[in-house]
Design a protein around this motif. Structure first.
Motif, PDB file in Angstrom:
ATOM      1  N   LEU A  84       0.865  -1.185   0.000  1.00 27.13           N
ATOM      2  CA  LEU A  84       0.000   0.000   0.000  1.00 27.13           C
ATOM      3  C   LEU A  84       0.900   1.232   0.000  1.00 27.13           C
ATOM      4  N   ILE A  85       0.744   2.091  -0.999  1.00 24.52           N
ATOM      5  CA  ILE A  85       1.546   3.306  -1.113  1.00 24.52           C
ATOM      6  C   ILE A  85       0.695   4.503  -0.699  1.00 24.52           C
ATOM      7  N   ILE A  86       1.140   5.225   0.319  1.00 28.38           N
ATOM      8  CA  ILE A  86       0.454   6.460   0.691  1.00 28.38           C
ATOM      9  C   ILE A  86       1.364   7.630   0.339  1.00 28.38           C
ATOM     10  N   ILE A  87       0.798   8.600  -0.382  1.00 25.86           N
ATOM     11  CA  ILE A  87       1.553   9.723  -0.918  1.00 25.86           C
ATOM     12  C   ILE A  87       1.005  11.004  -0.299  1.00 25.86           C
ATOM     13  N   VAL A 108      -0.725  -3.960  -5.666  1.00 29.38           N
ATOM     14  CA  VAL A 108      -0.288  -2.629  -5.234  1.00 29.38           C
ATOM     15  C   VAL A 108      -1.475  -1.670  -5.273  1.00 29.38           C
ATOM     16  N   LYS A 109      -1.642  -0.912  -4.207  1.00 23.78           N
ATOM     17  CA  LYS A 109      -2.689   0.100  -4.097  1.00 23.78           C
ATOM     18  C   LYS A 109      -2.045   1.410  -3.667  1.00 23.78           C
ATOM     19  N   HIS A 110      -2.478   2.526  -4.254  1.00 22.79           N
ATOM     20  CA  HIS A 110      -1.937   3.817  -3.844  1.00 22.79           C
ATOM     21  C   HIS A 110      -3.055   4.741  -3.378  1.00 22.79           C
ATOM     22  N   LEU A 111      -2.706   5.664  -2.475  1.00 18.18           N
ATOM     23  CA  LEU A 111      -3.633   6.665  -1.974  1.00 18.18           C
ATOM     24  C   LEU A 111      -2.891   7.988  -1.798  1.00 18.18           C
ATOM     25  N   PHE A 112      -3.492   9.057  -2.259  1.00 20.27           N
ATOM     26  CA  PHE A 112      -2.977  10.395  -1.973  1.00 20.27           C
ATOM     27  C   PHE A 112      -3.644  10.885  -0.681  1.00 20.27           C
ATOM     28  N   ILE A 113      -2.829  11.305   0.279  1.00 20.49           N
ATOM     29  CA  ILE A 113      -3.330  11.737   1.583  1.00 20.49           C
ATOM     30  C   ILE A 113      -3.422  13.260   1.599  1.00 20.49           C
ATOM     31  N   ILE A 114      -4.623  13.771   1.856  1.00 20.33           N
ATOM     32  CA  ILE A 114      -4.854  15.218   1.785  1.00 20.33           C
ATOM     33  C   ILE A 114      -5.657  15.679   3.002  1.00 20.33           C
ATOM     34  N   GLY A 115      -5.181  16.710   3.677  1.00 17.76           N
ATOM     35  CA  GLY A 115      -5.940  17.341   4.752  1.00 17.76           C
ATOM     36  C   GLY A 115      -6.856  18.403   4.171  1.00 17.76           C
ATOM     37  N   THR A 116      -8.129  18.344   4.499  1.00 18.74           N
ATOM     38  CA  THR A 116      -9.098  19.250   3.854  1.00 18.74           C
ATOM     39  C   THR A 116      -9.663  20.311   4.781  1.00 18.74           C
ATOM     40  N   SER A 117      -9.290  20.318   6.057  1.00 19.00           N
ATOM     41  CA  SER A 117      -9.803  21.344   6.961  1.00 19.00           C
ATOM     42  C   SER A 117      -9.310  22.720   6.506  1.00 19.00           C
ATOM     43  N   GLY A 118     -10.235  23.655   6.376  1.00 17.53           N
ATOM     44  CA  GLY A 118      -9.873  25.006   5.947  1.00 17.53           C
ATOM     45  C   GLY A 118      -9.793  25.189   4.448  1.00 17.53           C
ATOM     46  N   ALA A 119     -10.034  24.127   3.667  1.00 18.69           N
ATOM     47  CA  ALA A 119      -9.975  24.241   2.204  1.00 18.69           C
ATOM     48  C   ALA A 119     -11.156  25.061   1.693  1.00 18.69           C
ATOM     49  N   SER A 120     -10.925  25.795   0.636  1.00 18.05           N
ATOM     50  CA  SER A 120     -11.977  26.639   0.055  1.00 18.05           C
ATOM     51  C   SER A 120     -13.045  25.775  -0.612  1.00 18.05           C
ATOM     52  N   GLU A 162     -12.245  14.949  -8.421  1.00 17.82           N
ATOM     53  CA  GLU A 162     -11.041  14.123  -8.555  1.00 17.82           C
ATOM     54  C   GLU A 162     -11.251  12.747  -7.931  1.00 17.82           C
ATOM     55  N   THR A 163     -11.944  12.712  -6.811  1.00 18.82           N
ATOM     56  CA  THR A 163     -12.229  11.441  -6.141  1.00 18.82           C
ATOM     57  C   THR A 163     -13.096  10.549  -7.021  1.00 18.82           C
ATOM     58  N   LYS A 164     -14.113  11.122  -7.633  1.00 24.54           N
ATOM     59  CA  LYS A 164     -14.993  10.347  -8.503  1.00 24.54           C
ATOM     60  C   LYS A 164     -14.245   9.801  -9.712  1.00 24.54           C
ATOM     61  N   THR A 165     -13.288  10.581 -10.210  1.00 25.20           N
ATOM     62  CA  THR A 165     -12.561  10.186 -11.408  1.00 25.20           C
ATOM     63  C   THR A 165     -11.515   9.113 -11.132  1.00 25.20           C
ATOM     64  N   HIS A 166     -10.766   9.276 -10.048  1.00 26.25           N
ATOM     65  CA  HIS A 166      -9.605   8.410  -9.820  1.00 26.25           C
ATOM     66  C   HIS A 166      -9.762   7.424  -8.662  1.00 26.25           C
ATOM     67  N   GLN A 167     -10.617   7.715  -7.717  1.00 24.13           N
ATOM     68  CA  GLN A 167     -10.826   6.821  -6.567  1.00 24.13           C
ATOM     69  C   GLN A 167      -9.509   6.524  -5.826  1.00 24.13           C
ATOM     70  N   ASP A 168      -8.664   7.536  -5.671  1.00 22.66           N
ATOM     71  CA  ASP A 168      -7.378   7.299  -5.015  1.00 22.66           C
ATOM     72  C   ASP A 168      -7.014   8.388  -4.004  1.00 22.66           C
ATOM     73  N   LEU A 169      -8.010   9.114  -3.505  1.00 23.05           N
ATOM     74  CA  LEU A 169      -7.758  10.139  -2.494  1.00 23.05           C
ATOM     75  C   LEU A 169      -8.226   9.655  -1.135  1.00 23.05           C
ATOM     76  N   LEU A 170      -7.408   9.909  -0.114  1.00 22.48           N
ATOM     77  CA  LEU A 170      -7.817   9.691   1.268  1.00 22.48           C
ATOM     78  C   LEU A 170      -7.845  11.064   1.923  1.00 22.48           C
ATOM     79  N   LEU A 171      -9.041  11.560   2.222  1.00 25.83           N
ATOM     80  CA  LEU A 171      -9.223  12.918   2.723  1.00 25.83           C
ATOM     81  C   LEU A 171      -9.342  12.914   4.243  1.00 25.83           C
ATOM     82  N   LEU A 172      -8.516  13.736   4.886  1.00 31.09           N
ATOM     83  CA  LEU A 172      -8.537  13.884   6.339  1.00 31.09           C
ATOM     84  C   LEU A 172      -9.266  15.186   6.661  1.00 31.09           C
TER      85      LEU A 172
END
Length: 254
Positions: free
Chosen positions: A54-57, A82-94, A104-114
């Motif tokens: 599992l790759i977390i980016i 192999v599975k990959h995930l992009f890790i993104i903090g979303t608190s305070g995002a516009s 992007e989530t619907k298109t790629h299914q590879d985001l993990l949002l915190l």
């Protein structure tokens, strides 16, 4: 006097017995709840599948171009297990960025949002900690690679080296990366440490551009996330108790 003392002793024993029964009931209830929780987690894991790696980016909300570049380069080849995930903090995002992340989530299914974490340098360690807890809960994997979105990973070589590691049959846990043992503890300034008690240098740790952990080490971090100690300099999270073996890591370029 003897009878009164006996009655008092009886009441004391009865009280202790009642406390014991209450404790036993509470322990059994907790055990059942944990079993149910474990069953739910296992069910979630089974639905998501099992992975060798599992790759977390670590990425940020605005780094859209970097994520696309990674998908089109070193993640463009499909690797079995192999599975990959992009890790993104979303608190305070516009609102605009949130809308883009949804698309992007619907298109790629590879985001993990915190959702409770705001991306910044000061929250990097917390970001890693939260992502470890999330992926350990939601995914079944043998190894985890943590890297940044400005790293380049030679996935084929990484998988080959992991296979070599397994063929050695050591049975040890794996903590693999480019290790630094020369980071000096700051005695003054904004990164001053007030409660470091070991020595003049931090314990050796793998640099954040890319490192690999076996699942049990991720489990240790996730299950002890509330009591692990944070230190200022380089936002190092020290793990004081684990069994590991260290290797050089030529397969991640930062």
């Amino acid at each position: 006097m003897l009878i009164r003392h006996f009655k008092g002793t009886t009441k004391c024993l009865a009280g202790l017995l009642l406390l014991a029964l209450i404790y036993a009931f509470y322990a059994e209830t907790s055990r059942v709840q944990e079993q149910r929780k474990s069953a739910l987690v296992d069910s979630s894991i089974n639905k998501r599948g099992s992975f060798k790696l599992l790759i977390i980016i670590l990425s940020r909300t605005s780094d859209v171009a970097r994520r696309e570049a990674i998908r089109n380069t070193w993640l463009s080849k499909n690797h079995n297990g192999v599975k990959h995930l992009f890790i993104i903090g979303t608190s305070g995002a516009s609102a605009e960025l949130r809308k883009h992340l949804t698309s992007e989530t619907k298109t790629h299914q590879d985001l993990l949002l915190l959702s409770e974490l705001q991306d910044s340098y000061d929250t990097l360690t917390e970001k890693v900690l939260q992502s470890f807890s999330r992926v350990y809960r939601d995914y079944k994997f043998e190894y985890l690679l943590k890297c940044d979105d400005d790293s380049l990973v030679l996935v084929d070589k990484l998988l080959t080296e992991l296979e070599k590691w397994e063929n050695r049959g050591t049975g040890k846990e794996l903590y693999w990366g480019f290790f630094n043992g020369k980071a000096q503890v700051k005695q003054s300034g904004p990164w001053k440490e007030t409660d470091w008690i070991f020595c003049d240098y931090y314990l050796p740790y793998a640099l954040g551009g890319g490192y690999v952990l076996s699942r049990r080490l991720v489990q240790f971090i996730a299950e002890n996330s509330k009591i692990l100690k944070f230190y200022h300099f380089l936002q190092i999270l020290q793990i004081r108790r684990y069994f590991s073996r260290t290797l050089a890591c030529p397969i991640v370029k930062h």
